[in-house]
Each structure stands twice: as structure tokens, then as C-alpha cells.
Design a protein around this motif. Sequence first.
Motif, short mmCIF file in Angstrom:
data_model
loop_
_atom_site.label_atom_id
_atom_site.label_comp_id
_atom_site.label_asym_id
_atom_site.label_seq_id
_atom_site.Cartn_x
_atom_site.Cartn_y
_atom_site.Cartn_z
N GLY A 122 0.86 -1.19 0.00
CA GLY A 122 0.00 0.00 0.00
C GLY A 122 0.89 1.23 0.00
O GLY A 122 1.67 1.44 0.94
N TYR A 123 0.81 2.02 -1.09
CA TYR A 123 1.66 3.22 -1.20
C TYR A 123 0.78 4.46 -1.16
O TYR A 123 0.85 5.34 -2.00
CB TYR A 123 2.50 3.15 -2.47
N GLU A 125 1.39 -2.62 -4.76
CA GLU A 125 0.23 -1.72 -4.91
C GLU A 125 -0.78 -2.30 -5.89
O GLU A 125 -0.42 -3.08 -6.77
CB GLU A 125 0.69 -0.35 -5.45
N ILE A 126 -2.04 -1.90 -5.75
CA ILE A 126 -3.06 -2.29 -6.74
C ILE A 126 -3.35 -1.12 -7.69
O ILE A 126 -3.90 -1.31 -8.76
CB ILE A 126 -4.40 -2.70 -6.06
N ASN A 127 -2.95 0.09 -7.28
CA ASN A 127 -3.30 1.29 -8.04
C ASN A 127 -2.11 1.67 -8.95
O ASN A 127 -1.00 1.86 -8.46
CB ASN A 127 -3.61 2.41 -7.03
N TYR A 164 11.83 2.92 -5.58
CA TYR A 164 11.63 1.60 -4.97
C TYR A 164 11.34 0.56 -6.03
O TYR A 164 10.90 0.88 -7.13
CB TYR A 164 10.47 1.67 -3.97
N ARG A 165 11.56 -0.72 -5.67
CA ARG A 165 11.17 -1.81 -6.57
C ARG A 165 9.69 -2.07 -6.38
O ARG A 165 9.18 -2.05 -5.25
CB ARG A 165 11.98 -3.07 -6.25
N VAL A 166 8.99 -2.30 -7.47
CA VAL A 166 7.54 -2.57 -7.39
C VAL A 166 7.32 -4.02 -7.83
O VAL A 166 7.80 -4.43 -8.89
CB VAL A 166 6.75 -1.59 -8.29
N THR A 178 1.94 -4.03 6.16
CA THR A 178 0.73 -3.77 5.37
C THR A 178 0.14 -2.45 5.84
O THR A 178 0.07 -2.17 7.05
CB THR A 178 -0.33 -4.88 5.57
N VAL A 179 -0.30 -1.62 4.90
CA VAL A 179 -0.88 -0.33 5.28
C VAL A 179 -1.85 0.12 4.18
O VAL A 179 -1.70 1.16 3.56
CB VAL A 179 0.26 0.67 5.64
N THR A 180 -2.86 -0.75 3.99
CA THR A 180 -3.78 -0.57 2.86
C THR A 180 -5.19 -0.15 3.27
O THR A 180 -5.93 0.37 2.45
CB THR A 180 -3.93 -1.89 2.07
#
Length: 418
Positions: free
Chosen positions: A217-218, A240-242, A254-256, A271-273
Motif C-alpha cells: 500500500g503506497y 500496490e493495486i493502483n 523503490y522496486r515494485v 501492510t498499510v492498505t
Amino acid sequence: MSERENYVVADMGLAAEGHRRMDWAWQYMPVLRLIREREGGRRPLEGRTVGCCLHLEAKTACLLEAMRDLGAAVAAAGSNPLSTQDAICAALADDGIHIFSKHGMSAAEYEENLRKMLAWEPDIIIDDGCDTVAMIHESYPELAPKILGGCEETTTGIKRLRVMDSEGILKFPMLAVNDALSKYLFDNRYGTGQSVWDGIVRTTNCVVAGKNVVVVGYGWCGKGVASRAAGLGAHVIVAEINPHRALEAHMDGYRVMDLLEASETGEIFVTVTGNTKVLRREHFERMRDGVLLSNAGHFDVEVWAPHLEEIASRIYDARDNIRTYETADGRRLHLLGEGRLVNLAAADGHPIEIMDTSFATQLLSALYIAGGAKLEPGLQRVPDSIDDSVARYKVESLGLKLERLTPEQEKYLNDWRE
Ligand SMILES: NC(=O)c1ccc[n+]([C@@H]2O[C@H](COP(=O)([O-])OP(=O)(O)OC[C@H]3O[C@@H](n4cnc5c(N)ncnc54)[C@H](O)[C@@H]3O)[C@@H](O)[C@H]2O)c1
């Protein structure tokens, strides 16, 4: 409706320690102090009852004291069993605040404490996660007509309120304090950023430098967690999903990855979504021995502990606040703070100076509601005037000087012909 009680706390003998922690916090909250001093003579909350559901630690206690000093009767329940500090609850009860919480309370006790808080029939609500507002709508709709309005502290609460609002069922106005600039730019980003690492490091005594840290979660919180991990020398991976947020993470250096891939290399997971079952069985099955699993999102549903239980052949507490799930092939997966907000369950939450601005926005929003603002039922923005004054007070308290527009610049900015 429960019988009215003055307080339910673990041990009144802890009050002196609670006062000591509150004195420390007050020292670093210049904006909250300034509002309390400025409004003290007027007592703008006189005759009002404020009902709160918040993390009951020292900074929150300063907000509750400030509201009491401005004339309010205050009733508060803890918004999380592990973030409740018993010494703070004792000090607040000693201060005449109706407080209902104990560290480590069960889910049933948590609900009962919310009911006890609501027995004081608040005029104004201060909620963190929307549980109070949900309970009023589900179980005590008779309280709604008396409620002038409320404030919501966190992203997850706003998400729930937005759904209630879109269904047209919200019976009173709720100000989206989380969405004020003076809140999320600082609290979600820098507050969560620093305190998550405080919680993880305190609990584990492990190094962050050189580790593969997976931030899931970004959003505003995730950006803070990632940037502070990088500052500590970690190799940061973002999931991320977005697509916009994934690109932002990529351009921030950062690496995604998706979580299946990240599960194989990650050593510390955060986790911080605000979502549910984010880390689950398929991820746990790929993880290395010794990984640290933590959550900073509002509810304890992001690291899905029932799946950890399913794959574990042995479960034990490896250290205070660390539950270890050992798999049949000998891998140890360590869950911090029961998967609850790690910065609150395993540390003291956000730094004091950060909560100074968040709670100043809460306090001014409560005064705005009490002052007879004509607000429609539903989710509402915090007025820009409140948002701006909190930022200005903070800038002043830090001794920073702002640049001022010249008359010519002001004219230039407001003229489409030039
Ligand atoms: N720990 C704290 O002290 C603290 C402080 C403020 C907010 N919060 C909580 O943290 C959570 C996040 O808050 P925020 O302000 O950053 O929200 P946000 O909406 O800005 O960010 C959440 C991000 O998570 C992403 N996401 C959602 N589901 C995902 C999934 N399955 N996998 C990967 N990414 C996913 C979203 O696309 C979004 O970018 C909320 O629950 C909020 O209430 C915690």
C-alpha cells in the motif's frame, strides 16, 4: 442503553504515572496549548458532552483534557485493546473524564466500553475508525437527533462514512478530519512513517539496514513507511493495486512487485492498505524463515492470522508482542502486535509533535460544530479556515517565517489578462 458509570479502568493506582506521561506530551504540543489558552476564558464547550473513541495514550489524553478545560463533559472509550495505556486511563479518570478501556480488553469488552461511553449521550462524537458512528446507527438511533456532529480521525473511518453517506443513511454531519491537509500530510505520512519503525525496532531489536522491506500500500501512510525504511538503509519493495501509486513508488526509487514475488524476497512486511486479507496463505507459504510480519492499517485484518494458524505446526510467543507461527518445514513467521497497528500496539503511536496538529484540527473542528455551524447530515470537509489556521499556528510555534505576497503578486495571481 447501559447504566451510566463514571469509569472502567484497570488500576487507579497508576494515575500518577499517567499524569507524568501527559505532562511530557503537553510540553511538545504548542498548538493544542495555544488553542486551550486562547479559548479557555470563553469555555465554548460548556454544557456539551463529547463522546470519543480514540487510542487512549498520552497525546489523546491531552486532547481530552483540553476539551474538558474548554467546558465539555468528556466520555471516552479506547479504539484498540493494545493501544490503550492503563496509566493514561487512570490519570484521565482521576481528572474527572469518563473513561472506559483496559489494555488487552476482549472484543466483547471493547463493545461494552463503547456502549458505556454512549450512555453519556454525547452531543459531539470524535471517532477513530467509525465504530462509534456505526454502533449509533445500528443499535442506538435514538441518540442521533441530539448529536450536533462529529469528527473522524482516520482513512478507514472515512471510507466507512463515505459508504454510509452514499447510502443516504448518515443521520448527522461528520467532518472528515483525516482528509484535512493539516492531518494526512503529516500524521499519515511522517507520523506513521516514524512510529512504525519505532514499533518494529522496539519489539524485535532487529536491524533494518540492508533488509528487504516490503511495504504493501503506497498511500499516505505507505509513502512515510517506505521513506523512513529507506532512510534506515533498507531495500524497499512496494506492492500496490493502483497504477498511479505503483508508478509513484517506482519513480521514488523503490522496486515494485506483486505480493507473490515479494513474499519470496521480503524480510520485513508492513501492510498499510485499509483492506482485508492482504497477506494470506499463498504468501505465507512462500516466505522465508524469520520474516517479520506487521500491520499499520486500521484493523487487524490485513495480515490474515487465521491462515497463519492453519499452516502452523507450532505457535508460541517468541518475545513480548511477537507470536511465532512455525511451519512443518521449520520456517518461523513472526507476527508483531497481534497484527494490530504496530506503531500503537508495540510503541506509543505517532510522535507527539505530529499529533499536536492532528488533535488541533480535531479540537477546532469540535469547536466549529459546538459553535452552531449549520451543517447538513452527511460527510463534510473540514473548513479551509480551520485547516489553514492549524498550519499557521504550527509554523509560528516552530519559529518558521513565511514569505508574503506583494500587492503586485497578489494582483498578478488574480488577474487572467496578464
Ligand atoms: N498506523 C497508524 O497510525 C495510521 C495512521 C493513519 C492511517 N492509518 C490507517 O492506515 C491505512 C492506510 O491509510 P492511508 O491514509 O495510507 O490510505 P490511502 O488510501 O492513502 O492508501 C492506501 C493504499 O493501499 C492500496 N491498496 C489497497 N488494497 C491493496 C492491496 N490489496 N494490495 C496493495 N495495495 C493496496 C491503495 O491502492 C492505496 O494506494 C488505513 O486503514 C488508515 O486508517 C493508520
